[in-house]
Design a protein around this motif. Structure first.
Motif, PDB file in Angstrom:
ATOM      1  N   MET A 118     129.641  93.005 126.362  1.00  0.00           N
ATOM      2  CA  MET A 118     129.765  91.598 125.777  1.00  0.00           C
ATOM      3  C   MET A 118     129.041  91.944 124.316  1.00  0.00           C
ATOM      4  N   THR A 119     129.653  91.654 123.321  1.00  0.00           N
ATOM      5  CA  THR A 119     128.782  91.734 121.847  1.00  0.00           C
ATOM      6  C   THR A 119     127.771  90.714 121.692  1.00  0.00           C
ATOM      7  N   PRO A 120     126.719  90.756 121.096  1.00  0.00           N
ATOM      8  CA  PRO A 120     125.884  89.754 120.982  1.00  0.00           C
ATOM      9  C   PRO A 120     126.299  88.171 120.801  1.00  0.00           C
ATOM     10  N   SER A 121     127.466  88.172 119.717  1.00  0.00           N
ATOM     11  CA  SER A 121     127.837  86.912 119.369  1.00  0.00           C
ATOM     12  C   SER A 121     128.572  86.175 120.366  1.00  0.00           C
ATOM     13  N   GLN A 122     129.226  87.095 121.532  1.00  0.00           N
ATOM     14  CA  GLN A 122     129.923  86.507 122.368  1.00  0.00           C
ATOM     15  C   GLN A 122     128.789  85.817 123.657  1.00  0.00           C
ATOM     16  N   LEU A 123     127.836  86.829 123.661  1.00  0.00           N
ATOM     17  CA  LEU A 123     126.586  86.297 124.682  1.00  0.00           C
ATOM     18  C   LEU A 123     126.113  85.013 124.353  1.00  0.00           C
ATOM     19  N   GLN A 124     125.993  84.841 122.958  1.00  0.00           N
ATOM     20  CA  GLN A 124     125.441  83.371 122.378  1.00  0.00           C
ATOM     21  C   GLN A 124     126.353  82.353 122.786  1.00  0.00           C
ATOM     22  N   THR A 125     127.671  82.592 122.644  1.00  0.00           N
ATOM     23  CA  THR A 125     128.595  81.556 122.836  1.00  0.00           C
ATOM     24  C   THR A 125     128.545  81.151 124.330  1.00  0.00           C
ATOM     25  N   VAL A 126     128.698  82.152 125.311  1.00  0.00           N
ATOM     26  CA  VAL A 126     128.601  81.906 126.464  1.00  0.00           C
ATOM     27  C   VAL A 126     127.137  81.123 127.079  1.00  0.00           C
ATOM     28  N   SER A 127     126.405  81.640 126.327  1.00  0.00           N
ATOM     29  CA  SER A 127     124.964  80.899 126.743  1.00  0.00           C
ATOM     30  C   SER A 127     124.883  79.628 126.321  1.00  0.00           C
ATOM     31  N   GLU A 128     125.350  79.194 125.145  1.00  0.00           N
ATOM     32  CA  GLU A 128     125.695  77.875 124.498  1.00  0.00           C
ATOM     33  C   GLU A 128     126.615  76.938 125.430  1.00  0.00           C
ATOM     34  N   ALA A 129     127.797  77.696 125.870  1.00  0.00           N
ATOM     35  CA  ALA A 129     128.796  77.108 126.582  1.00  0.00           C
ATOM     36  C   ALA A 129     128.164  76.831 128.089  1.00  0.00           C
ATOM     37  N   ALA A 130     127.268  77.440 128.682  1.00  0.00           N
ATOM     38  CA  ALA A 130     126.662  77.075 129.851  1.00  0.00           C
ATOM     39  C   ALA A 130     125.702  75.946 129.674  1.00  0.00           C
ATOM     40  N   ASP A 131     124.996  75.947 128.447  1.00  0.00           N
ATOM     41  CA  ASP A 131     124.278  74.776 128.426  1.00  0.00           C
ATOM     42  C   ASP A 131     124.936  73.518 128.309  1.00  0.00           C
ATOM     43  N   ASP A 132     125.993  73.626 127.592  1.00  0.00           N
ATOM     44  CA  ASP A 132     126.896  72.508 127.298  1.00  0.00           C
ATOM     45  C   ASP A 132     127.675  71.860 128.703  1.00  0.00           C
ATOM     46  N   ILE A 133     128.070  72.895 129.514  1.00  0.00           N
ATOM     47  CA  ILE A 133     128.690  72.635 130.601  1.00  0.00           C
ATOM     48  C   ILE A 133     127.617  71.885 131.514  1.00  0.00           C
ATOM     49  N   ARG A 134     126.398  72.493 131.736  1.00  0.00           N
ATOM     50  CA  ARG A 134     125.451  71.963 132.567  1.00  0.00           C
ATOM     51  C   ARG A 134     125.053  70.162 132.014  1.00  0.00           C
ATOM     52  N   ARG A 135     125.156  70.185 130.754  1.00  0.00           N
ATOM     53  CA  ARG A 135     124.798  68.639 130.409  1.00  0.00           C
ATOM     54  C   ARG A 135     125.981  67.978 130.774  1.00  0.00           C
ATOM     55  N   LEU A 136     127.177  68.171 130.317  1.00  0.00           N
ATOM     56  CA  LEU A 136     128.439  67.549 130.515  1.00  0.00           C
ATOM     57  C   LEU A 136     128.517  67.026 131.993  1.00  0.00           C
ATOM     58  N   ILE A 137     128.389  68.256 132.857  1.00  0.00           N
ATOM     59  CA  ILE A 137     128.408  68.091 134.266  1.00  0.00           C
ATOM     60  C   ILE A 137     127.632  66.913 134.782  1.00  0.00           C
ATOM     61  N   SER A 138     126.345  66.908 134.124  1.00  0.00           N
ATOM     62  CA  SER A 138     125.338  65.977 134.545  1.00  0.00           C
ATOM     63  C   SER A 138     125.531  64.429 134.073  1.00  0.00           C
ATOM     64  N   GLN A 139     126.485  64.542 133.013  1.00  0.00           N
ATOM     65  CA  GLN A 139     126.859  63.321 132.573  1.00  0.00           C
ATOM     66  C   GLN A 139     128.269  62.781 133.315  1.00  0.00           C
ATOM     67  N   SER A 140     128.724  63.806 134.070  1.00  0.00           N
ATOM     68  CA  SER A 140     129.865  63.285 134.851  1.00  0.00           C
ATOM     69  C   SER A 140     131.055  63.449 133.873  1.00  0.00           C
ATOM     70  N   ASP A 141     130.948  63.927 132.583  1.00  0.00           N
ATOM     71  CA  ASP A 141     132.084  64.184 131.740  1.00  0.00           C
ATOM     72  C   ASP A 141     133.056  65.479 131.786  1.00  0.00           C
TER      73      ASP A 141
END
Lengths: 452, 452
Positions: B1-24
């Motif tokens: 992974m290039t650094p920029s992709q890693l950042q995206t995945v790491s951010e996506a993981a945070d988003d996913i965690r939040r959205l799942i906890s909100q049942s969205d």
């Protein structure tokens, strides 16, 4: 190697050594004849470099180049130093560009111009182009000899291109698909081309490509190639133009070298250039002595800490009994954390950005481990010695495990953040650092609890 | 992974965690849509297993199987436990036989019959056949779906066979050549077939094959495949009959898992099943606590040794100051030797037969290192404390380094000889063992030199 083959190679090595010492080169040649290329590679890895060079000269020319390409980069470098100039120049002309660059990296910079002069103009340009990329970048390890497909060409046209390139291209099984500006727009596999109709277009068959940037770290690109099981990954420049291809066998070779270097540094040794048995004793000593000295100098910290607390020690010698146990446990806890985080870094699972997440995990893990061991230590030391001593041991274990796990977890991330190989802040390094810290914690707790 | 992709995945993981906890779940699905398969694999490696299972269910069916096959074996096992039976059965039917066996190895034995029932008869037979080979053998990791060539067939006939097998065979780029008794007599590459004339015979094109025995250790076979850069290696039974094929991408996957396990055990940790960030704290504690306890129990030896010499210690507290330095240096020397020899064993460069050769090298290396450090220790300790003390320190360093290097070098060979993973006699284990030995040497030398 199956065990029986290994025995053969090991015995062959003994025979060869004996025959060479008796100057019986025809005899040595006869031993080599029945051996396969991989067996000769193993044999060379068991011989000293002078004997290896003689074996190499005894090989038929067609086998010699196969053997040479299968040797590890370090062995190739050593072998070349033992060969004569004319032999090297002939060998160099036969190699693939990526193997050539790898070899040049192992040799003194001064020999490069001479070797490059022996090449055809096209070969020289390909090799010199790769030498322009930074050390450790995938640009140095890719192959610049590829065959491409184009979206608007038919399958039949593409297969004709493939046939024309069978002799020169590094691989024909995965083709980068490029547009008119040489930019990579996808990949197509030979398998898919073969199962399609002759007049299907490549644009209908191609898939999204995983690509590597030519400046990207070679290990990261190699890891991605094997992780996704790609037979080959296109390598592009900053404008997405195709400049090379990384095949999975080259990726596996890069990873093997990186894993060996990581494993060595984790144990506080400089990586060996050749196999263990073929490395002279003085080289083995040299690969270890610097680390050992640095670590020993670091360990004088522990002497100073103990010196500072000598009065306490003299008053209560029993405290000295637990020193190895306590600092050993601290070292082990630190090593465990460092090992896990270093490996995760190598696999790309964590990055220096995750430092707070790693810290919060390691503090909790270290505290749990410390609580378990501390309780045990409290009971045992309390029963055998005194409850006051037990309390000191128990509290120290809790504190030392928490601190050690945190330091062990953070160190590899810190190394990566400052662009140092995380494996360099290796286990022995962490042990030494944790030792001194652990002693200070121990004596401070002892003074507080025992009131001395 | 290039650094920029890693950042995206790491951010996506945070988003996913939040959205799942909100049942969205529609929101989570929208985050997943633009991600590539490798990015989703990384994302799954950053999520807890419950969230990972939800992400998996949100994927389109065609992507779901791609993602699943790209996950590490441990993650697959965990994920399957979190899915419902009907989901697993559907997934299982879609997988390749080797992936199926790998998955069954990760699951409780009781679920195997149920999963196998969901397969077609042919698929069931292929999978059951592989399950009959021993754990850790290449028989469990190869693919039983191959296409063969025959020496007496023409290139045109062989290419027709290849086209017919494009959909089912694991690889078509390297074909095992078998005789009428299904015995492997060579290999031929698709590349060579393509560059030959239609009526050339396979027997004119084929080369000697590297083969693996189906009972051979999976790591050794995988290592050979990548060492020789083979795209695929035929796997045969005891009568040399072809039973499967090992492709280089599968070989790289086997090596990745083995390297991770070795790295973990070298650091005294049980290998994690999933990535570090997605492993719960209690699992991390569990992966470390047993080793730590065993090592701590081992370290009580040092308490006993020091207890035995307590009178000496009380008489001369200054001796206590050097304890961490001396045993630390011994531990480091032992680790260095163990690291080098363990890696050489893993690479097949040395075998347990080489024990005397290794011992003689390590004794000499250890002695050289001890002499260097000992001289330094003698001078420094002599100058700062007393010359008598300096002499004790110097002599102890010589003896400890020699003994530690010998033990460190021999241990991995001993482990392999008794069929234990050499990495299990890991660095912390050697450190602990060397610690107690070093202390005994230290006090015996002290008593002799100082006459106490």
């Amino acid at each position: 190697m199956t065990p029986s083959q290994l025995q053969t190679v090991s015995e062959a090595a003994d025979d060869i050594r004996r025959l060479i010492s008796q100057s019986d080169l025809p005899g040595a040649s006869a031993v080599l004849t029945p051996l396969s290329v991989p067996e000769i590679v193993e044999l060379v890895d068991r011989l000293g470099i002078e004997d290896a060079a003689i074996v190499y000269r005894l090989l038929a020319k067609s086998r010699a180049i196969d053997v040479f390409e299968a040797l590890s980069p370090g062995t190739r470098g050593e072998l070349v130093r033992a060969l004569r100039n004319v032999e090297i120049t002939a060998l160099f002309a036969e190699m693939d560009p990526d193997d050539r660059v790898w070899l040049l990296d192992e040799l003194p910079a001064s020999v490069a111009p001479q070797l490059l002069r022996g090449l055809t103009r096209r070969e020289r340009e390909l090799t010199a182009g790769m030498l322009g990329y930074p050390q450790d970048s995938i640009g140095r390890r890719m192959s610049p000899e590829f065959v491409t497909a184009h979206p608007h060409l038919t399958v039949a046209e593409t297969l004709t291109r493939v046939r024309a390139a069978l002799d020169s291209a590094e691989t024909v099984y995965t083709l980068p698909v490029t547009d008119s500006g040489r930019r990579v727009v996808g990949v197509v596999s030979l398998r898919d081309l073969m199962s399609a109709s002759d007049d299907d277009l490549v644009s209908e068959l191609m898939r999204d490509a995983h690509i590597a940037d030519v400046m990207e770290d070679a290990e990261a690109a190699a890891r991605r190639t094997t992780d996704y099981g790609l037979l080959a990954m296109p390598v592009v420049d900053s404008e997405q133009r195709l400049v090379g291809i990384l095949t999975i066998d080259d990726a596996a070779r890069i990873l093997k070298q990186e894993e060996s270097e990581d494993a060595a540094r984790q144990g506080g040794v400089e990586p060996l250039r050749r196999s263990y048995l073929s490395t002279p004793i003085r080289r083995l000593v040299r690969s270890r002595v610097v680390w050992l000295l640095v670590l020993a100098v670091g360990a004088t910290l522990t002497v100073q800490v103990l010196d500072a607390f000598e009065a306490t020690l003299a008053q209560l010698t029993v405290l000295a009994l637990f020193v190895p146990l306590l600092i050993g446990t601290g070292g082990n806890t630190g090593n465990q954390a460092a090992t896990t985080v270093t490996r995760s870094l190598a696999l790309g699972e964590v990055t220096p950005r995750d430092v707070m997440r790693v810290l919060s995990r390691e503090v909790r893990v270290g505290f749990c481990l410390g609580l378990l061991l501390g309780t045990l230590g409290f009971v045992l030391a309390g029963l055998i010695y005194e409850w006051h001593i037990g309390l000191v041991i128990g509290l120290t274990l809790v504190a030392v495990c928490t601190v050690a796990a945190s330091i062990g977890g953070i160190m590899p991330l810190a190394a990566r953040a400052i662009k140092v190989d995380p494996a360099v802040f290796s286990n022995p390094f962490i042990t030494t650092f944790v030792d001194a810290t652990g002693l200070i914690i121990y004596f401070l707790i002892a003074k507080a609890v025992l009131g001395i």
